[in-house]
Motif scaffolding. Structure first.
Motif, PDB file in Angstrom:
ATOM      1  N   SER B  50       1.300  -1.168   0.056  1.00 57.43           N
ATOM      2  CA  SER B  50       0.272   0.045  -0.247  1.00 57.43           C
ATOM      3  C   SER B  50       0.898   1.068   0.017  1.00 57.43           C
ATOM      4  O   SER B  50       2.120   1.445   0.756  1.00 57.43           O
ATOM      5  CB  SER B  50      -0.644  -0.268   1.467  1.00 57.43           C
ATOM      6  N   LEU B  51       0.372   2.285  -0.554  1.00 55.91           N
ATOM      7  CA  LEU B  51       1.092   3.808  -0.348  1.00 55.91           C
ATOM      8  C   LEU B  51      -0.686   4.354  -0.676  1.00 55.91           C
ATOM      9  O   LEU B  51      -1.801   4.246  -0.795  1.00 55.91           O
ATOM     10  CB  LEU B  51       1.432   4.271  -1.762  1.00 55.91           C
ATOM     11  N   GLU B  56      -3.688  -0.149  -3.154  1.00 60.66           N
ATOM     12  CA  GLU B  56      -2.753  -1.300  -3.118  1.00 60.66           C
ATOM     13  C   GLU B  56      -2.332  -2.105  -4.263  1.00 60.66           C
ATOM     14  O   GLU B  56      -3.152  -2.448  -4.957  1.00 60.66           O
ATOM     15  CB  GLU B  56      -3.644  -1.837  -1.996  1.00 60.66           C
ATOM     16  N   PHE B  93       3.480   0.397   3.186  1.00 58.76           N
ATOM     17  CA  PHE B  93       2.885  -0.745   3.852  1.00 58.76           C
ATOM     18  C   PHE B  93       2.429  -1.766   3.208  1.00 58.76           C
ATOM     19  O   PHE B  93       2.427  -1.587   2.088  1.00 58.76           O
ATOM     20  CB  PHE B  93       1.735   0.398   4.212  1.00 58.76           C
TER      21      PHE B  93
END
Lengths: 330, 274, 266
Positions: B50-51, B56, B93
């Motif tokens: 994830s950013l 995602e 993430f």
């Protein structure tokens, strides 16, 4: 069927009972406007039980759009939400089983905290269909069990109430003054009459049947069927940012639909189910065949809303019945 | 009204922060990230990366360590293009690992044929690293690796090592003259397989790459007498949840995210044409 | 979470040079940008607004990263403007229905010249008109924000995306998807000629929410089943001329097959 605790409740007591439950809870029940929808009800007189709701109650547990996280550059945080306590009245057998099937997906399989939070605080009060409430419904063909906290059978001047769970039992205990002893119902009394019939739920062998073409030719791939389905649970997840700070925003999930071409589009542009036929069959096979392979029950609960709400009324139940008939003829 | 009070630990969709240990540019459009995620996993499993604000993306793990994971990423979409901007020390993430990988335990004692095309080599590199860590458990290892052209060669750092340890066959589809120093073979990976693989005795095959390549390789293997249950393929689909509920990755009732992404070919054969 | 540091590209972004221009059109799409009253100041922080003649006095006309154009090409001057903007911008965005499909003004292509010529063009000698056409008939368009008018939130989404250097997210799902989520009754069921099933959404079904059927302003979806849509409308009692005219109103030039289907009828 195990012997169920059964009670009698006068219609006046039913009203009192619901009013009592509404203290500290929202009452959600079918209301008729241009169409019948499950809405927040303030006045019990507004509850509409004569016909089936056009839209299911799905969005009360699995909203059309829901915030999963608030994020900033620092990370993702689940919103601290206080979900209201709710009592649902007027859920029919198809609606109740649809909730049960979505429980299997969201609670049992995915351990989804968002769905669970909404579900946990809900009381499910069902309403028995003595005769099929819609020309499109076929629940009796699917062999669904009963699933409810309390189930109401309407009689001329009173209700017969069955207890289906510990939650239901606790309610009867707490509000015992409005519940009176009654003898249990027979399977015949529990039956739903005049529902349409789906003659075959085990449709694996029909996958390449030319009979599907009829439906495919009538399909706009508009996604009405999946939106109106009480069980369809496909969704997408996207991030939305704020203009003031494009590094922060919300991660949301929205309903999606397997009928849409973009449903299987990967980065780079390839679409796996590009042709309408494979998408059309995907929904029906997921509903009847593939969900059952994993969960022992079909996903479909036979409400027929996908047929009623289809702009071209694609009657896939009749289509499957004809495929089955053809088989016997040859 | 009461607070639902569920803690974040219970949320399967919760991405958690990890640190980037290394960023390595492999080719003009691919790079490899090494991330400080200490986690048990099987080769072929994937993580959701994830950013915040971008989204995602599922990326397969291309390493075999309990201290870190490596992700080889091709820049094709919103998320992967943004990931290319990460550098050592940055935060990314992740959640996972997810899915069923290659059943390495069950396949002990077999000879392994590993066929990768382009960035399809990424999940297979996880199996190669695994073999390296459990070398005694497997017999002969043949690697067939195809790239589009010399400039698309990923894992060039590793190729040399593999050359010494295994039977390595590297091919490029085309080699536009003079562009790069490349002294390997030109042609499709299928040619090498046709040449080098004799029979199916005691062998299992892992294939990952573009669908056209996978179909061609499976065709050749079948000619050579391989059974469908000797072949493992890795599927790629659009995916959001990675836990079997969003349904985007479903292939005729099977979820790529929980039943795959690695499937034994006989389990998916009929459906893969979809 | 406090460990997190600088995810995404490590960059000190230079603000994008943006220009917003209008050619033949009603300026409603440019207004849609301005209607984002609550966010407009933040928006101006995100990008370097080099030109917006609709609200600005001093305007650059070159060196744009992004140029956003409202309106369709209907005069030689429009054509020159669009070509010049294209030359002077890295990316060109079509804003609104006119720019994307030709919209209502392009309907002129489906009527006889005698019917309208005397009304304007003979009186205004200076006006050098060309066949009314969407922008992409003349120059390459990199991104479309469709709609008559475009959704103001979609415009915001577009700006936040480009400001971060990522691809904006559009939709090609039919209007029905959002319409059903909104819990609307299907207007086709009520006998209204709603084009929702073949029209790209992203508008939150705003017309149907208000009881008006979809006229197709956001243009056809790639996946539309046009023949079936026509059949449905015929069965509901609409004649071919009505159906053809309705479909041509907003997106006629993007539905070239209508000619063949209706066979020059009406």
């Amino acid at each position: 069927m195990p012997l169920m605790e059964t009670y009698r409740q006068t219609k006046a007591d039913w009203k009192r009972f619901l009013e009592a439950l509404m203290k500290g809870r929202e009452l959600i029940a079918p209301v008729k406007r241009d169409l019948v929808r499950f809405e927040r009800v303030k006045d019990i007189e507004d509850i509409h039980l004569k016909s089936m709701s056009y839209f299911p109650a799905k969005h009360w547990f699995f909203p059309e759009e829901q915030t999963l996280f608030r994020f900033s550059k620092k990370g993702f945080e689940m919103p601290k939400q206080k979900e209201p306590r709710r009592v649902f009245f007027g859920l029919r057998k198809c609606d109740l089983n649809a909730i049960k099937h979505q429980d299997m997906v969201f609670i049992k399989q995915a351990k989804d905290p968002y769905y669970k939070a909404l579900r946990k605080k809900s009381l499910l009060l069902g309403y028995h269909c003595r005769t099929a409430p819609s020309p499109f419904c076929f629940c009796e063909s699917l062999g669904l069990p009963d699933f409810f906290d309390l189930l109401y059978y309407e009689r001329k001047d009173h209700f017969v109430v069955e207890v289906g769970s510990a939650k239901g039992k606790a309610l009867v205990k707490k509000y015992g003054r409005w519940f009176h002893a009654e003898k249990g119902l027979t399977p015949e009394q529990r039956r739903i009459k005049n529902a349409d019939t789906l003659e075959e739920t085990d449709i694996g062998r029909f996958y390449d049947h030319p009979g599907w073409k009829e439906g495919v030719n009538l399909c706009l791939s508009c996604g009405a069927c999946t939106a109106l389905c009480p069980t369809c649970y496909c969704h997408s997840i996207h991030d939305e940012v704020t203009v003031a700070d494009p590094g922060s925003g919300e991660r949301k999930r929205q309903w999606s639909s397997c009928q849409l071409q973009g449903f299987t589009k990967v980065a780079g542009g390839h679409v796996f189910r590009k042709d309408r036929e494979s998408r059309f069959k995907h929904r029906i096979y997921h509903q009847l065949e593939w969900f059952r392979e994993k969960n022992k029950v079909p996903l479909c609960t036979g409400c027929g809303r996908c047929i009623q709400g289809c702009p071209t009324r694609i009657d896939w139940v009749s289509m499957i019945n004809r495929m089955k008939d053809d088989e016997h003829r040859t | 009204m009461t607070n639902t009070g569920h803690s974040q630990e219970e949320n399967p969709l919760q991405p958690r922060p990890y640190r980037v240990r290394e960023y390595y540019r492999e080719t003009p459009d691919t790079f490899t990230l090494t991330i400080d995620m200490a986690v048990d996993h099987d080769p072929g499993q994937f993580v959701q990366v994830s950013l915040p604000g971008i989204g995602e993306s599922p990326i397969s793990i291309c390493s075999d360590s309990r201290k870190f994971i490596k992700l080889n990423i091709r820049e094709v979409g919103r998320v992967t293009r943004e990931l290319a901007g990460l550098r050592k020390g940055d935060t990314v993430f992740l959640r996972g690992p997810y899915g069923k990988g290659y059943p390495m335990e069950q396949l002990r004692g077999n000879d392994l044929i590993i066929v990768g095309g382009g960035c399809g080599i990424a999940p297979l590199k996880g199996t190669i690293d695994y073999i390296e860590n459990h070398r005694e458990a497997y017999g002969e290892v043949n690697l067939f690796i195809g790239y589009r052209s010399p400039k698309d060669i990923i894992f060039s750092r590793e190729l040399e090592e593999w050359q010494q340890k295994y039977h390595l066959h590297v091919m490029v589809d085309q080699n536009p003259a003079g562009e790069f120093c490349y002294d390997g073979r030109t042609g499709f990976v299928t040619e090498a397989i046709r040449e080098k693989v004799q029979d199916n005795r005691n062998k299992v095959v892992f294939i990952c790459g573009p669908p056209v390549m996978m179909r061609a390789v499976i065709g050749i293997l079948q000619e050579k007498g391989f059974n469908d249950d000797q072949i493992f393929v890795s599927a790629e689909r659009l995916m959001f949840c990675a836990i079997g509920v969003c349904c985007h990755c479903m292939i005729k009732g099977k979820f790529t995210c929980i039943d795959g992404p690695v499937f034994r070919y006989d389990q998916i054969k009929e459906d893969e044409q979809e | 979470m406090s460990r997190a540091k600088n995810p995404g590209k490590p960059r000190q972004p230079k603000k994008l040079r943006v220009g917003i221009y209008g050619i033949t059109g009603c300026a409603g799409c440019q207004l849609s940008i301005i209607f984002n009253e609550d966010d407009i100041l933040d928006l101006l922080d995100l990008v370097d607004l080099q030109a917006f003649p609709f609200i600005k006095e001093v305007n650059a006309d070159q060196h744009f990263d992004w140029v956003i154009v409202e309106g369709l090409v209907a005069s030689e001057q429009d054509l020159a403007t669009v070509k010049k903007l294209r030359r002077n911008a890295k990316y060109l965005v079509s804003l609104g229905a006119c720019a994307a499909t030709g919209c209502v003004p392009a309907y002129r292509q489906f009527t006889l010249k005698e019917n309208y010529e005397h009304l304007l063009y003979r009186k205004q000698k200076r006006l050098k008109d060309v066949e009314p056409t969407p922008i992409d008939a003349h120059v390459k368009v990199d991104y479309y924000i469709p709609g008559c008018p475009p959704d103001k939130k979609e415009i915001l989404g577009f700006f936040t995306a480009i400001a971060r250097g990522i691809e904006p997210r559009g939709t090609d799902n039919p209007v029905c998807v959002e319409c059903r989520k909104n819990g609307n009754a299907c207007l086709l069921d009520q006998g209204k000629p709603c084009l929702g099933p073949i029209t790209a959404g992203g508008c939150h079904a705003v017309c149907i929410n208000g009881g008006l059927e979809c006229w197709g302003c956001r243009g056809p979806t790639k996946d539309m089943n046009l023949n079936l849509m026509i059949d449905i409308l015929r069965k509901k009692g609409f004649d071919d001329r009505f159906i053809r005219d309705r479909m041509r109103t907003f997106a006629g030039l993007k539905l070239p097959t209508l000619n063949r289907i209706f066979h020059g009828k009406g």
